[in-house]
Design a protein around this motif. Structure first.
Motif, short mmCIF file in Angstrom:
data_model
loop_
_atom_site.label_atom_id
_atom_site.label_comp_id
_atom_site.label_asym_id
_atom_site.label_seq_id
_atom_site.Cartn_x
_atom_site.Cartn_y
_atom_site.Cartn_z
N GLN A 52 0.83 -1.20 0.00
CA GLN A 52 0.00 0.00 0.00
C GLN A 52 0.86 1.25 0.00
N ASP A 53 1.95 1.23 0.76
CA ASP A 53 2.86 2.38 0.80
C ASP A 53 3.45 2.65 -0.59
N LEU A 54 3.87 1.57 -1.27
CA LEU A 54 4.43 1.74 -2.62
C LEU A 54 3.35 2.24 -3.58
N LEU A 55 2.14 1.72 -3.45
CA LEU A 55 1.05 2.17 -4.31
C LEU A 55 0.79 3.66 -4.13
N ASN A 56 0.78 4.12 -2.90
CA ASN A 56 0.56 5.54 -2.64
C ASN A 56 1.63 6.39 -3.30
N GLU A 57 2.88 5.91 -3.25
CA GLU A 57 3.98 6.65 -3.87
C GLU A 57 3.83 6.66 -5.39
N LEU A 58 3.45 5.53 -5.96
CA LEU A 58 3.28 5.45 -7.41
C LEU A 58 2.16 6.36 -7.90
N ARG A 59 1.11 6.45 -7.13
CA ARG A 59 -0.03 7.29 -7.51
C ARG A 59 0.34 8.77 -7.56
N GLY A 60 1.38 9.15 -6.84
CA GLY A 60 1.77 10.55 -6.80
C GLY A 60 2.66 10.98 -7.96
N ARG A 61 2.95 10.09 -8.88
CA ARG A 61 3.84 10.43 -9.98
C ARG A 61 3.05 10.79 -11.24
N PRO A 62 3.61 11.65 -12.09
CA PRO A 62 3.02 11.85 -13.42
C PRO A 62 3.27 10.60 -14.26
N LEU A 63 2.24 10.04 -14.85
CA LEU A 63 2.35 8.74 -15.49
C LEU A 63 2.12 8.81 -17.00
N GLU A 64 2.93 8.04 -17.72
CA GLU A 64 2.69 7.80 -19.14
C GLU A 64 1.75 6.60 -19.26
N GLU A 65 1.25 6.36 -20.47
CA GLU A 65 0.27 5.29 -20.69
C GLU A 65 0.77 3.92 -20.21
N PRO A 66 2.01 3.50 -20.56
CA PRO A 66 2.47 2.18 -20.08
C PRO A 66 2.50 2.09 -18.56
N GLU A 67 2.89 3.19 -17.89
CA GLU A 67 2.94 3.18 -16.43
C GLU A 67 1.55 3.15 -15.83
N GLN A 68 0.57 3.77 -16.49
CA GLN A 68 -0.80 3.72 -16.01
C GLN A 68 -1.32 2.28 -16.01
N GLN A 69 -0.94 1.53 -17.04
CA GLN A 69 -1.34 0.13 -17.09
C GLN A 69 -0.68 -0.67 -15.98
N LEU A 70 0.61 -0.41 -15.73
CA LEU A 70 1.30 -1.09 -14.64
C LEU A 70 0.69 -0.72 -13.29
N LEU A 71 0.32 0.55 -13.15
CA LEU A 71 -0.31 0.98 -11.91
C LEU A 71 -1.62 0.24 -11.67
N ALA A 72 -2.41 0.05 -12.73
CA ALA A 72 -3.67 -0.69 -12.59
C ALA A 72 -3.41 -2.12 -12.13
N GLU A 73 -2.37 -2.75 -12.68
CA GLU A 73 -2.00 -4.11 -12.26
C GLU A 73 -1.63 -4.13 -10.78
N PHE A 74 -0.84 -3.14 -10.38
CA PHE A 74 -0.38 -3.11 -9.00
C PHE A 74 -1.55 -2.82 -8.06
N GLU A 75 -2.48 -1.98 -8.47
CA GLU A 75 -3.65 -1.70 -7.64
C GLU A 75 -4.46 -2.97 -7.40
N ARG A 76 -4.61 -3.80 -8.43
CA ARG A 76 -5.32 -5.06 -8.26
C ARG A 76 -4.60 -5.98 -7.27
N LEU A 77 -3.26 -5.96 -7.35
CA LEU A 77 -2.49 -6.76 -6.41
C LEU A 77 -2.71 -6.28 -4.97
N VAL A 78 -2.63 -4.96 -4.76
CA VAL A 78 -2.80 -4.42 -3.42
C VAL A 78 -4.18 -4.78 -2.87
N THR A 79 -5.19 -4.73 -3.70
CA THR A 79 -6.52 -5.10 -3.27
C THR A 79 -6.56 -6.56 -2.82
#
Length: 302
Positions: free
Chosen positions: A257-284
């Motif tokens: 969750q801590d890493l997810l919060n840090e990732l959410r605070g970054r400006p994201l390109e399209e590939p990173e947005q997809q990775l973020l969605a994957e990581f969000e599902r993992l955190v859930t």
């Protein structure tokens, strides 16, 4: 004047005589390396005229030249990296006019604390600071850029970790991963670059060690590493983390969750947005169930 050649390792330098130079674990070899993955007579370098030939002597764990497994004898060139066991040596052509060292053989002994070799002449192990000395002869020399050496060392230790896991030698894998972790942290602290592919290889090994050693602290450390280096975990890393999370959800939920919060605070390109969605599902999926109790933190890892 015939070309002269040397082998370099850490702070040691070995002048290669004409004819065959044996490398192995036996004290009868010209270059002796005490390493459990090195055979008694592991490999040899034969110097004939201006040609240097490197050959595996049927060793159990093989040899590599510039990261590639050696399948047959090969001619060496200046700067080639020779990997024998967990050690990496550099083959060098010596400029004419430079006097050869007084001796041509030496011993590489393990530090009792970190189990990595270091020269007798040093007051302490350059890897961990331990002060154990040996009574074997060694030679002082130069190795090259420290940062490049450290990058090779991390890569090497990760590969040895993977091999130990494959062989079911979990304790050896843990020890090698601990050394890779220390080398990487030292590299980052000194301002050196940390290649993303090398980080990923190290992290995926950490996930495998977490499962093999039943120690989720390695997976927690991996997430802290991504947070500290401001890197995005790849799909392969998220998948590996998910495997550990199936067994230790209570241990990994908060650092994830801590890493997810840090990732959410970054400006994201399209590939990173997809990775973020994957990581969000993992955190859930790692949401801690009521009554779950995290395992104690390994102070040497977290």
């Amino acid at each position: 004047m015939a070309t002269r050649y040397r082998l370099r390792f850490l702070l040691q330098e070995f002048d290669l005589a004409r004819g065959a130079t044996l490398i192995g674990r036996s004290a009868e070899c010209h270059v002796t390396i005490e390493d459990p993955l090195v055979s008694r007579q592991h490999a040899k370098i034969v110097i004939s005229g201006d040609v240097a030939i490197f050959e595996d002597l049927g060793s159990r764990n093989g040899v590599r030249v510039n990261g590639k497994p050696l399948k047959r004898s090969t001619r060496l060139k200046d700067g080639d990296r020779l990997r024998i066991g967990t050690q990496e040596l550099v083959f060098c052509e010596v400029a004419t006019g430079i006097a050869p060292p007084a001796k041509t053989t030496g011993f590489l002994r393990y530090c009792a604390a970190c189990r990595l070799p270091y020269p007798q002449e040093l007051a302490a192990c350059p890897s961990c600071g331990a002060t154990e000395q040996t009574d074997e002869d060694t030679l002082i020399g130069q190795f090259g850029a420290a940062s490049e050496q450290m990058a090779w060392s991390v890569q090497l230790l990760v590969e040895v970790t993977e091999k130990a896991l494959t062989l079911g030698r979990t304790s050896d894998a843990v020890r090698m991963l601990q050394r890779a972790k220390g080398q990487l942290e030292e590299r980052v602290a000194s301002g050196g670059a940390a290649p993303a592919d090398q980080i990923e290889a190290l992290v995926r090994s950490a996930m495998r060690v977490s499962l093999a050693a039943e120690d989720p602290a390695w997976a927690r450390w991996a997430m802290h590493l991504y947070d500290e280096l401001r890197l995005f975990p790849s799909s392969a890393v998220v998948e590996a983390l998910g495997e550990v999370g199936k067994k230790y959800p209570a241990d990994l939920a908060q650092p994830a969750q801590d890493l997810l919060n840090e990732l959410r605070g970054r400006p994201l390109e399209e590939p990173e947005q997809q990775l973020l969605a994957e990581f969000e599902r993992l955190v859930t999926s790692l949401a801690v169930r009521e009554g779950d109790t995290p395992n104690p933190v390994n102070p040497d890892v977290s």
